[in-house]
Structure formats: C-alpha cells, structure tokens
Write a protein that holds these residues in place. Sequence first.
Motif, PDB file in Angstrom:
ATOM      1  N   VAL A  84       0.845  -1.201   0.000  1.00  0.00           N
ATOM      2  CA  VAL A  84       0.000   0.000   0.000  1.00  0.00           C
ATOM      3  C   VAL A  84       0.877   1.248   0.000  1.00  0.00           C
ATOM      4  N   TRP A  85       1.924   1.244   0.816  1.00  0.00           N
ATOM      5  CA  TRP A  85       2.830   2.376   0.888  1.00  0.00           C
ATOM      6  C   TRP A  85       3.560   2.581  -0.439  1.00  0.00           C
ATOM      7  N   LEU A  86       4.004   1.485  -1.066  1.00  0.00           N
ATOM      8  CA  LEU A  86       4.672   1.602  -2.363  1.00  0.00           C
ATOM      9  C   LEU A  86       3.720   2.176  -3.412  1.00  0.00           C
ATOM     10  N   PHE A  87       2.493   1.683  -3.415  1.00  0.00           N
ATOM     11  CA  PHE A  87       1.514   2.185  -4.385  1.00  0.00           C
ATOM     12  C   PHE A  87       1.230   3.664  -4.155  1.00  0.00           C
ATOM     13  N   ALA A  88       1.125   4.048  -2.899  1.00  0.00           N
ATOM     14  CA  ALA A  88       0.892   5.463  -2.580  1.00  0.00           C
ATOM     15  C   ALA A  88       2.061   6.329  -3.052  1.00  0.00           C
ATOM     16  N   THR A  89       3.272   5.802  -2.963  1.00  0.00           N
ATOM     17  CA  THR A  89       4.443   6.537  -3.452  1.00  0.00           C
ATOM     18  C   THR A  89       4.368   6.710  -4.959  1.00  0.00           C
ATOM     19  N   ILE A  90       3.968   5.659  -5.657  1.00  0.00           N
ATOM     20  CA  ILE A  90       3.814   5.732  -7.120  1.00  0.00           C
ATOM     21  C   ILE A  90       2.773   6.783  -7.478  1.00  0.00           C
ATOM     22  N   VAL A  91       1.673   6.798  -6.766  1.00  0.00           N
ATOM     23  CA  VAL A  91       0.605   7.781  -7.029  1.00  0.00           C
ATOM     24  C   VAL A  91       1.116   9.201  -6.772  1.00  0.00           C
ATOM     25  N   ALA A  92       1.811   9.407  -5.658  1.00  0.00           N
ATOM     26  CA  ALA A  92       2.324  10.745  -5.343  1.00  0.00           C
ATOM     27  C   ALA A  92       3.317  11.216  -6.404  1.00  0.00           C
ATOM     28  N   GLY A  93       4.218  10.343  -6.830  1.00  0.00           N
ATOM     29  CA  GLY A  93       5.163  10.707  -7.880  1.00  0.00           C
ATOM     30  C   GLY A  93       4.452  11.025  -9.186  1.00  0.00           C
ATOM     31  N   SER A  94       3.420  10.268  -9.495  1.00  0.00           N
ATOM     32  CA  SER A  94       2.651  10.505 -10.720  1.00  0.00           C
ATOM     33  C   SER A  94       1.890  11.824 -10.649  1.00  0.00           C
ATOM     34  N   ILE A  95       1.367  12.154  -9.483  1.00  0.00           N
ATOM     35  CA  ILE A  95       0.702  13.449  -9.308  1.00  0.00           C
ATOM     36  C   ILE A  95       1.705  14.574  -9.537  1.00  0.00           C
ATOM     37  N   PHE A  96       2.890  14.436  -8.965  1.00  0.00           N
ATOM     38  CA  PHE A  96       3.914  15.461  -9.146  1.00  0.00           C
ATOM     39  C   PHE A  96       4.218  15.669 -10.624  1.00  0.00           C
ATOM     40  N   LEU A  97       4.446  14.579 -11.361  1.00  0.00           N
ATOM     41  CA  LEU A  97       4.750  14.700 -12.790  1.00  0.00           C
ATOM     42  C   LEU A  97       3.587  15.297 -13.569  1.00  0.00           C
ATOM     43  N   SER A  98       2.369  14.929 -13.216  1.00  0.00           N
ATOM     44  CA  SER A  98       1.194  15.469 -13.907  1.00  0.00           C
ATOM     45  C   SER A  98       1.079  16.971 -13.701  1.00  0.00           C
ATOM     46  N   VAL A  99       1.330  17.417 -12.489  1.00  0.00           N
ATOM     47  CA  VAL A  99       1.269  18.860 -12.218  1.00  0.00           C
ATOM     48  C   VAL A  99       2.407  19.579 -12.929  1.00  0.00           C
ATOM     49  N   GLN A 100       3.585  18.961 -12.990  1.00  0.00           N
ATOM     50  CA  GLN A 100       4.692  19.561 -13.741  1.00  0.00           C
ATOM     51  C   GLN A 100       4.313  19.709 -15.215  1.00  0.00           C
ATOM     52  N   ALA A 101       3.690  18.688 -15.785  1.00  0.00           N
ATOM     53  CA  ALA A 101       3.259  18.756 -17.192  1.00  0.00           C
ATOM     54  C   ALA A 101       2.228  19.860 -17.365  1.00  0.00           C
ATOM     55  N   TRP A 102       1.315  19.975 -16.408  1.00  0.00           N
ATOM     56  CA  TRP A 102       0.311  21.047 -16.470  1.00  0.00           C
ATOM     57  C   TRP A 102       0.996  22.413 -16.404  1.00  0.00           C
ATOM     58  N   GLU A 103       1.998  22.543 -15.516  1.00  0.00           N
ATOM     59  CA  GLU A 103       2.710  23.816 -15.396  1.00  0.00           C
ATOM     60  C   GLU A 103       3.441  24.155 -16.695  1.00  0.00           C
ATOM     61  N   TRP A 104       4.106  23.176 -17.293  1.00  0.00           N
ATOM     62  CA  TRP A 104       4.795  23.421 -18.558  1.00  0.00           C
ATOM     63  C   TRP A 104       3.801  23.919 -19.612  1.00  0.00           C
ATOM     64  N   ASN A 105       2.654  23.265 -19.694  1.00  0.00           N
ATOM     65  CA  ASN A 105       1.628  23.658 -20.656  1.00  0.00           C
ATOM     66  C   ASN A 105       1.134  25.075 -20.365  1.00  0.00           C
ATOM     67  N   HIS A 106       0.894  25.357 -19.108  1.00  0.00           N
ATOM     68  CA  HIS A 106       0.432  26.690 -18.692  1.00  0.00           C
ATOM     69  C   HIS A 106       1.462  27.757 -19.071  1.00  0.00           C
ATOM     70  N   LEU A 107       2.723  27.512 -18.763  1.00  0.00           N
ATOM     71  CA  LEU A 107       3.772  28.489 -19.072  1.00  0.00           C
ATOM     72  C   LEU A 107       3.959  28.646 -20.581  1.00  0.00           C
ATOM     73  N   HIS A 108       3.792  27.563 -21.320  1.00  0.00           N
ATOM     74  CA  HIS A 108       3.887  27.648 -22.775  1.00  0.00           C
ATOM     75  C   HIS A 108       2.794  28.569 -23.323  1.00  0.00           C
ATOM     76  N   HIS A 109       1.589  28.430 -22.782  1.00  0.00           N
ATOM     77  CA  HIS A 109       0.487  29.298 -23.212  1.00  0.00           C
ATOM     78  C   HIS A 109       0.673  30.743 -22.752  1.00  0.00           C
ATOM     79  N   GLU A 110       1.448  30.927 -21.683  1.00  0.00           N
ATOM     80  CA  GLU A 110       1.761  32.276 -21.202  1.00  0.00           C
ATOM     81  C   GLU A 110       2.908  32.916 -21.982  1.00  0.00           C
ATOM     82  N   GLY A 111       3.553  32.140 -22.860  1.00  0.00           N
ATOM     83  CA  GLY A 111       4.611  32.685 -23.693  1.00  0.00           C
ATOM     84  C   GLY A 111       6.021  32.313 -23.272  1.00  0.00           C
ATOM     85  N   LEU A 112       6.168  31.393 -22.336  1.00  0.00           N
ATOM     86  CA  LEU A 112       7.496  30.960 -21.903  1.00  0.00           C
ATOM     87  C   LEU A 112       7.761  29.575 -22.468  1.00  0.00           C
TER      88      LEU A 112
END
Length: 187
Positions: A84-112
């Motif tokens: 359960v702990w390992l799976f939760a770690t995988i989920v947390a890491g995946s959330i982090f990467l998803s938010v990073q991808a969202w941030e990259w997309n957001h900044l790209h639309h902002e002109g960066l």
Amino acid sequence: RFGMITFLASEAMLFGGLIGGYIVLRLARGEPWPPAGAPDIGVQWPLSSLNLVMIGNTIVLLGSSFLFHGAESAIKKKGKSGLVWLFATIVAGSIFLSVQAWEWNHLHHEGLWFDKHGIYGSCFFVMTGFHGAHVFIGILLISWCFLRQLFTRYYRPGRTTSLDNVGLYWHFVDVVWIFLFTILYVI
C-alpha cells in the motif's frame, strides 16, 4: 549500495552543474529577472493559484519520501501494508509529474518556452525537465519493486538491497527538488 552511491554522486554533479550554470548566467545577466515580458514563475506574495499549486506539488513530492520510507519499514517488518505504501508513493510521484506537465503547458500558453526569453526559459525547462525525467525513472523503479513484491513476495528482512537502492534514488530526487524549487521559484 556502493554502486548506487557512486551513481548518485555523479547525478549530484550533473544537477550541481545545472544549478551552478543557472546561477552564473542569472547573475551575469545584469538585467531584471525575469526578463521583461516573461511570465514570472517565482513564488510571490500574495500567493497566486499557480504558486499554491507548485507549493502543493512540492509537498506531494516531499511527502512521497515519507511514503516510501513507510513502505521500506513495513516490508522489513514483514508487514502486508508495504504494498500500500509503495503504491501510494507511485501515485504521489505521478501526481507530481502530472502537475509539472500542467505547469509546462500553462507556461507555454503564457509565452514561456525553451526558445523564449533567453536563458530564463531555457534554464527553467532544462532543469525541471531533467528533474522530471529522474522522477519518471524513479516511478518506474518503484513500480518494479511494487510488482516484484506483489507477485513474488521477494522482499523480506535481510533481502531488501534493491529496495534500499531505489529508496536512495527516490530520496535523492526529492532533495534535488528542494534545491530546484528554492532556486527557480523562491529566490
């Protein structure tokens, strides 16, 4: 373990070079930071919604180190909750990467982007991109440990070397993020 420590030392030099290069380039610029017209990625006061998302994302990634430590402790005590702990770690890491991808997309639309606003954009995307690649590799390694334990119950007290090495890697990736977050977002 020695091999993993040696590998992490080389990774520390890679990130140290990226961070050092960024600092030198930023200080040598002699102009306002961020450059005129570029979106500001820094955490300012009052906190914007993007700032809160990035602070939350940092908490998720740092929390994943505690989740992984919980997995290691449970597995070493023959506890069933290790999966359960390992799976939760995988989920947390995946959330982090998803938010990073969202941030990259957001900044790209902002002109960066890599080729916009000189070293400001290129340094940001190279450093966060390298870190994101390391997080992705960490998620793959943790998934491997998870599947190994799920199907074969491979890990048990005295037989956790690969799990320990993956833990060293995951904690290293989290520590690197503390430096990147501080340098890119706070300072």
